[in-house]
Design a protein around this motif. Structure first.
Motif, PDB file in Angstrom:
ATOM      1  N   GLU A 123       0.805  -1.225   0.000  1.00  0.00           N
ATOM      2  CA  GLU A 123       0.000   0.000   0.000  1.00  0.00           C
ATOM      3  C   GLU A 123       0.838   1.275   0.000  1.00  0.00           C
ATOM      4  O   GLU A 123       0.366   2.324  -0.443  1.00  0.00           O
ATOM      5  CB  GLU A 123      -0.922   0.007   1.226  1.00  0.00           C
ATOM      6  N   ALA A 124       2.068   1.212   0.506  1.00  0.00           N
ATOM      7  CA  ALA A 124       2.872   2.428   0.675  1.00  0.00           C
ATOM      8  C   ALA A 124       3.425   2.923  -0.659  1.00  0.00           C
ATOM      9  O   ALA A 124       3.814   2.139  -1.523  1.00  0.00           O
ATOM     10  CB  ALA A 124       4.012   2.165   1.648  1.00  0.00           C
ATOM     11  N   ASP A 125       3.458   4.244  -0.821  1.00  0.00           N
ATOM     12  CA  ASP A 125       4.072   4.865  -1.996  1.00  0.00           C
ATOM     13  C   ASP A 125       5.570   5.076  -1.788  1.00  0.00           C
ATOM     14  O   ASP A 125       6.334   5.097  -2.747  1.00  0.00           O
ATOM     15  CB  ASP A 125       3.397   6.212  -2.275  1.00  0.00           C
ATOM     16  N   LEU A 126       5.959   5.268  -0.537  1.00  0.00           N
ATOM     17  CA  LEU A 126       7.354   5.478  -0.179  1.00  0.00           C
ATOM     18  C   LEU A 126       7.592   4.834   1.175  1.00  0.00           C
ATOM     19  O   LEU A 126       6.729   4.891   2.055  1.00  0.00           O
ATOM     20  CB  LEU A 126       7.663   6.976  -0.108  1.00  0.00           C
ATOM     21  N   LEU A 127       8.778   4.199   1.338  1.00  0.00           N
ATOM     22  CA  LEU A 127       9.064   3.485   2.581  1.00  0.00           C
ATOM     23  C   LEU A 127      10.338   4.011   3.227  1.00  0.00           C
ATOM     24  O   LEU A 127      11.329   4.295   2.539  1.00  0.00           O
ATOM     25  CB  LEU A 127       9.193   1.983   2.324  1.00  0.00           C
ATOM     26  N   GLU A 132      19.343  -6.457   5.909  1.00  0.00           N
ATOM     27  CA  GLU A 132      19.677  -6.838   4.534  1.00  0.00           C
ATOM     28  C   GLU A 132      18.515  -7.560   3.868  1.00  0.00           C
ATOM     29  O   GLU A 132      18.229  -7.333   2.679  1.00  0.00           O
ATOM     30  CB  GLU A 132      20.927  -7.712   4.533  1.00  0.00           C
ATOM     31  N   ILE A 133      17.820  -8.409   4.640  1.00  0.00           N
ATOM     32  CA  ILE A 133      16.681  -9.144   4.076  1.00  0.00           C
ATOM     33  C   ILE A 133      15.569  -8.175   3.672  1.00  0.00           C
ATOM     34  O   ILE A 133      14.996  -8.276   2.572  1.00  0.00           O
ATOM     35  CB  ILE A 133      16.150 -10.180   5.103  1.00  0.00           C
ATOM     36  N   VAL A 134      15.264  -7.215   4.550  1.00  0.00           N
ATOM     37  CA  VAL A 134      14.206  -6.252   4.242  1.00  0.00           C
ATOM     38  C   VAL A 134      14.607  -5.392   3.048  1.00  0.00           C
ATOM     39  O   VAL A 134      13.787  -5.118   2.160  1.00  0.00           O
ATOM     40  CB  VAL A 134      13.896  -5.364   5.466  1.00  0.00           C
ATOM     41  N   CYS A 135      15.851  -4.981   2.996  1.00  0.00           N
ATOM     42  CA  CYS A 135      16.333  -4.164   1.882  1.00  0.00           C
ATOM     43  C   CYS A 135      16.188  -4.915   0.550  1.00  0.00           C
ATOM     44  O   CYS A 135      15.719  -4.351  -0.449  1.00  0.00           O
ATOM     45  CB  CYS A 135      17.784  -3.770   2.122  1.00  0.00           C
ATOM     46  N   ASP A 136      16.596  -6.193   0.541  1.00  0.00           N
ATOM     47  CA  ASP A 136      16.444  -7.008  -0.671  1.00  0.00           C
ATOM     48  C   ASP A 136      14.976  -7.162  -1.048  1.00  0.00           C
ATOM     49  O   ASP A 136      14.610  -7.151  -2.238  1.00  0.00           O
ATOM     50  CB  ASP A 136      17.082  -8.380  -0.460  1.00  0.00           C
ATOM     51  N   MET A 137      14.128  -7.317  -0.056  1.00  0.00           N
ATOM     52  CA  MET A 137      12.688  -7.469  -0.299  1.00  0.00           C
ATOM     53  C   MET A 137      12.121  -6.222  -0.974  1.00  0.00           C
ATOM     54  O   MET A 137      11.311  -6.314  -1.916  1.00  0.00           O
ATOM     55  CB  MET A 137      11.983  -7.717   1.041  1.00  0.00           C
ATOM     56  N   LEU A 138      12.560  -5.049  -0.529  1.00  0.00           N
ATOM     57  CA  LEU A 138      12.074  -3.803  -1.115  1.00  0.00           C
ATOM     58  C   LEU A 138      12.509  -3.672  -2.571  1.00  0.00           C
ATOM     59  O   LEU A 138      11.744  -3.203  -3.420  1.00  0.00           O
ATOM     60  CB  LEU A 138      12.596  -2.618  -0.305  1.00  0.00           C
ATOM     61  N   ARG A 139      13.724  -4.085  -2.858  1.00  0.00           N
ATOM     62  CA  ARG A 139      14.198  -4.015  -4.243  1.00  0.00           C
ATOM     63  C   ARG A 139      13.422  -4.980  -5.136  1.00  0.00           C
ATOM     64  O   ARG A 139      13.089  -4.657  -6.275  1.00  0.00           O
ATOM     65  CB  ARG A 139      15.693  -4.326  -4.279  1.00  0.00           C
ATOM     66  N   GLU A 140      13.152  -6.173  -4.608  1.00  0.00           N
ATOM     67  CA  GLU A 140      12.387  -7.151  -5.395  1.00  0.00           C
ATOM     68  C   GLU A 140      10.983  -6.643  -5.698  1.00  0.00           C
ATOM     69  O   GLU A 140      10.422  -6.922  -6.758  1.00  0.00           O
ATOM     70  CB  GLU A 140      12.312  -8.480  -4.634  1.00  0.00           C
ATOM     71  N   GLU A 141      10.408  -5.912  -4.719  1.00  0.00           N
ATOM     72  CA  GLU A 141       9.052  -5.372  -4.908  1.00  0.00           C
ATOM     73  C   GLU A 141       9.059  -4.106  -5.757  1.00  0.00           C
ATOM     74  O   GLU A 141       7.994  -3.624  -6.153  1.00  0.00           O
ATOM     75  CB  GLU A 141       8.424  -5.065  -3.536  1.00  0.00           C
ATOM     76  N   GLY A 142      10.252  -3.558  -6.016  1.00  0.00           N
ATOM     77  CA  GLY A 142      10.347  -2.334  -6.807  1.00  0.00           C
ATOM     78  C   GLY A 142       9.835  -1.112  -6.083  1.00  0.00           C
ATOM     79  O   GLY A 142       9.329  -0.171  -6.719  1.00  0.00           O
ATOM     80  N   LYS A 143       9.956  -1.097  -4.736  1.00  0.00           N
ATOM     81  CA  LYS A 143       9.423   0.004  -3.950  1.00  0.00           C
ATOM     82  C   LYS A 143      10.455   1.128  -3.792  1.00  0.00           C
ATOM     83  O   LYS A 143      11.658   0.883  -3.715  1.00  0.00           O
ATOM     84  CB  LYS A 143       9.022  -0.484  -2.553  1.00  0.00           C
ATOM     85  N   ASN A 144       9.971   2.355  -3.754  1.00  0.00           N
ATOM     86  CA  ASN A 144      10.817   3.496  -3.447  1.00  0.00           C
ATOM     87  C   ASN A 144      11.080   3.536  -1.944  1.00  0.00           C
ATOM     88  O   ASN A 144      10.140   3.460  -1.143  1.00  0.00           O
ATOM     89  CB  ASN A 144      10.148   4.806  -3.874  1.00  0.00           C
TER      90      ASN A 144
END
Length: 441
Positions: free
Chosen positions: A80-84, A99-111
């Motif tokens: 739901e978030a536009d920016l995290l 590191e896991i959360v950071c990788d997850m954000l990249r996989e989701e393509g989130k800003n």
């Protein structure tokens, strides 16, 4: 309006930052990991711009049922978030979960951008350098506890928002509904039923909900703020646990900012002493109450059960004034949305204003129907009555001897007001003020 989510592993200070940016203590904060469970939201204004801020549960890999539900809420927040804001702990340094959360954000393509918390002094500025190994361009150092660099962080957030980021929703034109009751009666399930999504965590473990969680909701033209609260147990029990104690104080705050209380009860178990106490507390705070018997679909012999419940309501809740009663099921959805019809009706009377001229006519009628008694060889004189506030309705009568007016006569006047103007299910406040009679003085 854009949504900004605060994410990260447990105990890095997400809720502290949330409260700091919100400018008030909304989320419960404690050193114990995993205090925040549900998503908590608040609209923040900075430099004339508005955004929706969301506090989330900390990300970890534990398998307990509550933890699993928390992680599901965490992933919903990502979507739901536009920016995290990926929050990390500068004192602890880089953690595998970061590191896991950071990788997850990249996989989701989130800003997203990284914020290193607990940088309480200049000597700790260099401690945040290791977070550049996450492959990010910037790491913003802050101290959420002390407010260090918070203004700069808000400036960074604003840079990510488009010019047409929307306007803050006006809570003043929304009916604020307190969803309350003892633990495990289905409060969060009912909120999820209304929203049509699993917005708040639901388990059969008492005390799952801890914070007071606000959700903006529109239904058939009605505009609401739903406030889901922690289940209320006896203070002697709740105050033994620090987090439950915080939850109780959040409940008290939620009562004060609500308009209508929807008290959820378990129809299978019937009306308990704890139900009565929760309802009485909301009523004493001046809030009209909608009584909801949840889990009605699980009740056997419903005709007999309804008679028993009605008898208990009449006996145990005599202090109420014709509050609406609804038999519903959060699981099947049966009668769940009838609650909003009841809320609308109560709110209309809760905010009603009566002209002073009409109230004085009513006061004259009251004295004609039942003449005030004689006190100390002088008769009580009621000079005039006026409404001084609504939500809840509050009336003042000016009289020569306020202390001599018996409570039964006050109740007679309140009943006359209700007979004339409605106020069904509304707690009315009546105050007496002294005014001298110049001729006699």
């Amino acid at each position: 309006m854009k949504t900004i989510g605060i994410i990260g592993r447990p105990n890095v200070g997400k809720s502290t930052l949330f409260n700091r940016l919100a400018g008030r203590r909304i989320a419960i904060v404690d050193d114990m990991p995993g205090v925040t469970r549900d998503r908590i939201e608040f609209t923040v204004e900075w430099m004339g711009r508005h955004f929706r801020l969301v506090d989330t549960a900390g990300f970890d890999l534990k398998e307990e049922i509550v933890k699993k539900e928390m992680q599901r809420q965490f992933r919903n927040s990502l979507e739901e978030a536009d920016l995290l804001i990926l929050m990390v702990d500068a004192r602890d340094g880089l953690h595998p979960l970061d590191e896991i959360v950071c990788d997850m954000l990249r996989e989701e393509g989130k800003n997203f951008f990284v914020v290193a918390n607990k940088v309480d002094s200049d000597s700790l500025e260099n401690a945040a350098y290791e977070f550049f190994s996450l492959g990010v361009e910037h790491v913003y150092n802050i101290s959420a506890t002390h407010g260090r660099n918070i203004d700069q962080l808000l400036d960074v957030i604003i840079e990510y928002l488009p010019e047409d980021d929307g306007v803050e929703p006006d809570y003043k034109d929304r009916i604020k509904i307190l969803v309350t009751g003892r633990p495990n009666v289905g409060k969060s399930s009912m909120v999820n039923c209304w929203l049509g999504e699993e917005r708040v965590i639901v388990t059969n473990i008492p005390g799952t909900t801890r914070d007071a969680i606000d959700t903006v909701f529109d239904y058939e033209g009605g505009r609401y703020v739903l406030i889901d609260t922690a289940g209320i147990r006896r203070k002697s029990v709740m105050f033994k646990d620090k987090i439950e104690k915080y939850g109780y104080f959040r409940w008290e705050d939620a009562v004060e900012r609500s308009d209508i209380a929807v008290c959820i009860m378990d129809a299978v178990e019937g009306i308990t002493e704890r139900d009565v106490k929760v309802i009485a507390d909301a009523w004493e705070a001046g809030r009209p109450v909608v009584l909801v018997l949840n889990k009605w679909d699980a009740v056997q012999n419903r005709d007999e059960a309804a008679k028993k419940i009605r008898s208990d309501l009449d006996f145990k809740l005599q202090f109420l004034s014709d509050s609406p009663v609804i038999y519903a099921s959060a699981v099947s959805g049966k009668n769940s949305f009838k609650i909003f019809e009841a809320v609308q009706g109560l709110y209309a009377d809760y905010t009603k204003r009566i002209k002073t001229s009409e109230l004085n006519e009513l006061l004259q009628e009251a004295q004609e129907r039942h003449q005030p008694p004689v006190i100390r060889n002088r008769r009580l004189k009621f000079f005039y009555m006026t409404q001084v506030a609504s939500a809840p309705p509050q009336f003042v009568i000016f009289v020569n001897y306020p202390e001599a007016v018996h409570f039964s006569y006050q109740r007679f006047i309140i009943n006359l007001i209700k007979e004339r103007y409605g106020f069904k299910g509304i707690p009315i406040r009546l105050y007496l003020r002294k005014r001298g009679d110049k001729k006699e003085d």
